[in-house]
Motif scaffolding. Sequence first.
Motif: not given
Length: 283
Positions: A154, A228, A235
């Motif tokens: 992340s 993602h 993210r």
Amino acid sequence: METGSFSAVARELGIGQPNVSRHIASLEQDLGVQLLRRSTRQLTVTPEGQRYYAQARVALDAIARAEADARGQQNPHGLLRVACAPGLGIEKIVGALPEFMSCYPDVEVELRFGDGYVDLVAEGVDVALRGGVLKDSALRARRVGMSQRICVASPAYLERHGTPQHPDDLLRHECIVYTLLAGGGWPFRESQVPVHGRLRMNSLEGIRRAALEGMGIAYLPSWMVMEHLGGPGSRLQPVLSAHAAPPTPLNAVYSAERLPHRASVFIDFVAEVLAATPGLAMR
């Protein structure tokens, strides 16, 4: 072999559990070998029982095909047992099943999800979807896709701990360890790195969630994290992309000399589904 218990067979055939036991005992007496070991808690298959089952299953499937051909029944039919990892099965296969079952209304499907190794013969599985190079010479396989694992983390984690520039830098990072990964280390183009971390799991879905929560660097199939990655507000971010190992095959594995028709059309179907899936299509 296929249901896992005498009582399940009794319910399926409607003959009572004592009759199932007598049939098995009579078969063992005729063959002169023990096929199953019974205890009060479990039923296990002997090596002789596994071999007998595998050969008998091939013969029964051949008889079923012959009967279907004689009756002019060309449509696939019967129960199809498929084993695959939960992530792939739930996210990619289940969503496509309505189309498959609509095309083949006489086929029943039983999906068995698990990240561990499955013994196809002992567990009565027709097809297993497995990643990596096939090692068991007694099995057959058809390649249905390709999968590449990548390192991701992340933005919050990378901001706190920095971005690794070389695989060896992972030794100084919190890595989320997948306990079922063969060898334990993470393979890269140059070498395999023996990573460590305070968080270990036997679930790739759990590892993905932990990476999204900023708990460390994860090593995951690219298809699991594509939604993602990229664009503003992503993210997850890929790391060490220049060092990534080559993609590995994703195979449909089976044990029969000749596949039941229901299994053959399922493998064709899965290959089409994966061909349209970013991160799984064969290049």
